[in-house]
Scaffold this motif. Structure first.
Motif, PDB file in Angstrom:
ATOM      1  N   GLU A   1       1.024  -0.972   0.003  1.00 54.76           N
ATOM      2  CA  GLU A   1       0.017  -0.452   0.352  1.00 54.76           C
ATOM      3  C   GLU A   1       0.621   1.025  -0.343  1.00 54.76           C
ATOM      4  N   LYS A   2       0.962   2.034  -0.931  1.00 57.85           N
ATOM      5  CA  LYS A   2       1.291   3.720  -1.058  1.00 57.85           C
ATOM      6  C   LYS A   2       0.406   4.385   0.259  1.00 57.85           C
ATOM      7  N   PRO A   3       1.502   4.415   0.480  1.00 58.25           N
ATOM      8  CA  PRO A   3       0.671   5.575   2.239  1.00 58.25           C
ATOM      9  C   PRO A   3       0.413   7.190   1.370  1.00 58.25           C
ATOM     10  N   ARG A   4      -0.451   7.216   2.044  1.00 54.96           N
ATOM     11  CA  ARG A   4      -0.671   9.337   1.583  1.00 54.96           C
ATOM     12  C   ARG A   4      -0.258   9.863   2.719  1.00 54.96           C
ATOM     13  N   MET A   5       0.233  11.137   2.502  1.00 50.06           N
ATOM     14  CA  MET A   5       1.071  12.192   2.850  1.00 50.06           C
ATOM     15  C   MET A   5      -0.074  12.695   3.687  1.00 50.06           C
ATOM     16  N   LEU A   6      -0.222  13.057   5.546  1.00 51.66           N
ATOM     17  CA  LEU A   6      -0.598  14.047   6.305  1.00 51.66           C
ATOM     18  C   LEU A   6       0.593  15.617   7.113  1.00 51.66           C
ATOM     19  N   VAL A   7       0.485  16.502   6.583  1.00 60.94           N
ATOM     20  CA  VAL A   7       1.233  17.399   6.592  1.00 60.94           C
ATOM     21  C   VAL A   7       0.737  18.590   7.502  1.00 60.94           C
ATOM     22  N   ILE A   8       0.917  18.537   8.456  1.00 62.90           N
ATOM     23  CA  ILE A   8       0.972  18.919  10.080  1.00 62.90           C
ATOM     24  C   ILE A   8       2.236  20.642   9.939  1.00 62.90           C
ATOM     25  N   PRO A   9       1.717  21.602   9.624  1.00 60.14           N
ATOM     26  CA  PRO A   9       2.510  22.841   9.829  1.00 60.14           C
ATOM     27  C   PRO A   9       2.759  23.762  11.299  1.00 60.14           C
ATOM     28  N   GLU A  10       3.372  24.320  10.959  1.00 62.75           N
ATOM     29  CA  GLU A  10       4.088  24.770  12.483  1.00 62.75           C
ATOM     30  C   GLU A  10       3.247  25.792  12.612  1.00 62.75           C
ATOM     31  N   GLY A  11       2.745  26.184  13.863  1.00 60.50           N
ATOM     32  CA  GLY A  11       2.389  26.840  14.383  1.00 60.50           C
ATOM     33  C   GLY A  11       0.268  26.302  14.292  1.00 60.50           C
ATOM     34  N   TRP A  12       0.091  25.069  13.526  1.00 64.87           N
ATOM     35  CA  TRP A  12      -1.223  24.714  13.931  1.00 64.87           C
ATOM     36  C   TRP A  12      -1.433  24.362  15.435  1.00 64.87           C
ATOM     37  N   ARG A  13      -2.830  25.111  16.044  1.00 68.76           N
ATOM     38  CA  ARG A  13      -3.686  24.812  17.355  1.00 68.76           C
ATOM     39  C   ARG A  13      -3.825  23.045  17.511  1.00 68.76           C
ATOM     40  N   ALA A  14      -4.397  22.195  18.329  1.00 69.40           N
ATOM     41  CA  ALA A  14      -4.361  20.800  18.750  1.00 69.40           C
ATOM     42  C   ALA A  14      -5.681  21.083  17.769  1.00 69.40           C
ATOM     43  N   GLY A  15      -7.452  22.179  17.561  1.00 71.80           N
ATOM     44  CA  GLY A  15      -8.034  22.128  17.139  1.00 71.80           C
ATOM     45  C   GLY A  15      -8.088  21.853  15.488  1.00 71.80           C
ATOM     46  N   GLN A  16      -6.520  22.464  14.764  1.00 73.89           N
ATOM     47  CA  GLN A  16      -6.812  22.191  13.368  1.00 73.89           C
ATOM     48  C   GLN A  16      -5.825  20.753  13.190  1.00 73.89           C
ATOM     49  N   VAL A  17      -5.342  20.705  13.957  1.00 77.66           N
ATOM     50  CA  VAL A  17      -4.414  19.379  13.954  1.00 77.66           C
ATOM     51  C   VAL A  17      -5.664  17.899  13.942  1.00 77.66           C
ATOM     52  N   TYR A  18      -6.250  18.107  15.030  1.00 72.45           N
ATOM     53  CA  TYR A  18      -7.615  17.117  14.822  1.00 72.45           C
ATOM     54  C   TYR A  18      -8.266  17.420  14.149  1.00 72.45           C
ATOM     55  N   THR A  19      -9.147  18.129  13.049  1.00 72.76           N
ATOM     56  CA  THR A  19      -9.751  18.452  11.746  1.00 72.76           C
ATOM     57  C   THR A  19      -9.142  17.923  11.129  1.00 72.76           C
ATOM     58  N   ALA A  20      -7.833  17.585  11.093  1.00 75.90           N
ATOM     59  CA  ALA A  20      -6.927  17.417   9.485  1.00 75.90           C
ATOM     60  C   ALA A  20      -6.970  15.782   9.698  1.00 75.90           C
ATOM     61  N   VAL A  21      -6.590  15.377  10.662  1.00 79.04           N
ATOM     62  CA  VAL A  21      -6.399  13.996  11.365  1.00 79.04           C
ATOM     63  C   VAL A  21      -8.071  13.114  10.891  1.00 79.04           C
ATOM     64  N   ASP A  22      -9.155  13.781  10.770  1.00 78.03           N
ATOM     65  CA  ASP A  22     -10.712  13.525  11.028  1.00 78.03           C
ATOM     66  C   ASP A  22     -10.501  13.195   9.273  1.00 78.03           C
ATOM     67  N   LYS A  23     -10.235  14.339   8.591  1.00 73.30           N
ATOM     68  CA  LYS A  23     -10.497  14.453   7.667  1.00 73.30           C
ATOM     69  C   LYS A  23      -9.662  13.528   6.079  1.00 73.30           C
ATOM     70  N   ALA A  24      -7.454  13.365   6.871  1.00 75.19           N
ATOM     71  CA  ALA A  24      -7.419  12.462   6.216  1.00 75.19           C
ATOM     72  C   ALA A  24      -7.836  10.753   6.427  1.00 75.19           C
ATOM     73  N   LEU A  25      -8.762  10.594   7.663  1.00 76.63           N
ATOM     74  CA  LEU A  25      -8.523   9.083   8.194  1.00 76.63           C
ATOM     75  C   LEU A  25     -10.190   8.943   7.355  1.00 76.63           C
ATOM     76  N   ALA A  26     -10.833   9.844   7.521  1.00 75.24           N
ATOM     77  CA  ALA A  26     -12.064  10.577   7.059  1.00 75.24           C
ATOM     78  C   ALA A  26     -13.592   9.633   7.921  1.00 75.24           C
ATOM     79  N   VAL A  27     -12.849  10.506   8.972  1.00 77.18           N
ATOM     80  CA  VAL A  27     -13.963   9.945   9.607  1.00 77.18           C
ATOM     81  C   VAL A  27     -14.996  11.252  10.650  1.00 77.18           C
ATOM     82  N   PRO A  28     -16.062  11.072  11.343  1.00 77.51           N
ATOM     83  CA  PRO A  28     -16.635  12.044  11.695  1.00 77.51           C
ATOM     84  C   PRO A  28     -15.716  12.852  12.356  1.00 77.51           C
ATOM     85  N   ALA A  29     -16.401  14.703  12.150  1.00 79.26           N
ATOM     86  CA  ALA A  29     -15.941  15.456  12.326  1.00 79.26           C
ATOM     87  C   ALA A  29     -15.875  15.726  14.132  1.00 79.26           C
TER      88      ALA A  29
END
Length: 286
Positions: free
Chosen positions: A50-78
């Motif tokens: 399996e070829k992995p997809r890449m999740l980019v977490i920029p410097e300075g993001w808050r935890a809430g932004q990280v949580y939202t990005a992970v939800d979207k990357a995994l296609a799970v409910p907000a």
């Protein structure tokens, strides 16, 4: 197939007939073909990696932004990743009290079909420990030792998060960190817009007098010391600045224009810089 009859009184010896040789060669060919065929069949049946997809977490993001990005990357409910943070078993400093803010290290992470919110959060926290902890950026710094003179690793990450949010350029990070350290040393309120923005869950350079009077533990205009937690997830440069700030006596700074941040120890000079900033803002915003 095997001829064993004596000839001319000689000792009996075993030799193969022509037909036996042909049969033996045929058998060997079948064996070799089978040996080659089995790996080829297995190879055809094995699924491609399996070829992995890449999740980019920029410097300075808050935890809430990280949580939202992970939800979207995994296609799970907000909200799934936010809820998972409490049960992920994250190895955080005791001072964090289970809050991963500041320790979700900004980097690029592989995402596969087996990835979960818990596994990605653990990956980020483990990376933060390796990159920001005693074996990484802060190695040898007394500011991050347990019981160190300025509160240890958690305090350093908190300062680094402010530096990440406040510094206009990487070159300014060390100076911003020095302002924070100097104000803390003198018992002055930090008066950082970035902590107020965190309290109000926004990003802006426009802070009103009403904003500075809100009752919130992250309002460093009316509360002394550092905010109770980091306000973002800093990168290595900000962490390096927090633990090794640029020498100087500065107590104030303001970014008058992009790339033009003014640092000073003189309050009147700072007021003049702020007025120039406000004038520029009025001109550009019409």
């Amino acid at each position: 197939m095997w001829n064993t009859s004596p000839q001319n009184g000689q000792r009996r010896r075993v030799r193969m007939t022509r037909r036996g040789v042909l049969v033996l060669i045929g058998g060997l060919a079948v064996a070799v073909a089978t040996a080659v065929l089995v790996p080829l069949v297995l190879l055809k049946q094995a699924p491609a990696p399996e070829k992995p997809r890449m999740l980019v977490i920029p410097e300075g993001w808050r935890a809430g932004q990280v949580y939202t990005a992970v939800d979207k990357a995994l296609a799970v409910p907000a909200g799934t990743t936010r809820g998972a943070a409490a049960r992920a078993g994250l190895k955080l400093p005791p001072a964090a009290r289970g809050n991963p803010e500041g320790f979700l290290f900004p980097a690029t992470y592989p995402v596969t079909s087996t990835s979960t919110p818990e596994s990605l959060l653990r990956y980020m926290v483990t990376t933060a420990d390796r990159r920001l902890g005693a074996g990484g950026t802060t190695a040898g710094s007394p500011d991050t030792s347990a019981g160190g003179p300025t509160g240890g690793l958690y305090e350093a990450v908190t300062i680094a998060s402010i530096v990440q949010a406040e510094a206009d350029t990487a070159a300014d990070m060390g100076k911003v960190a020095r302002v924070v350290r100097n104000r803390l040393a003198q018992g002055m309120a930090l008066q950082m817009d970035s902590t107020l923005n965190y309290a109000l869950d926004r990003n802006t350079v426009d802070t009103t007098h009403e904003d500075t009077r809100i009752e919130n533990p992250y309002n460093t205009y009316n509360r002394p010391g550092l905010p109770p937690t980091p306000i973002a997830n800093p990168g290595e440069e900000a962490m390096r600045a927090a633990t090794r700030p640029t020498p100087g006596d500065w107590l104030y700074f303001v970014s008058v224009a992009p790339g033009d941040t003014r640092f000073t120890a003189d309050y009147q000079e700072h007021l003049a810089n702020v007025e120039e900033f406000n004038t520029r803002r009025r001109t550009t915003t019409g």
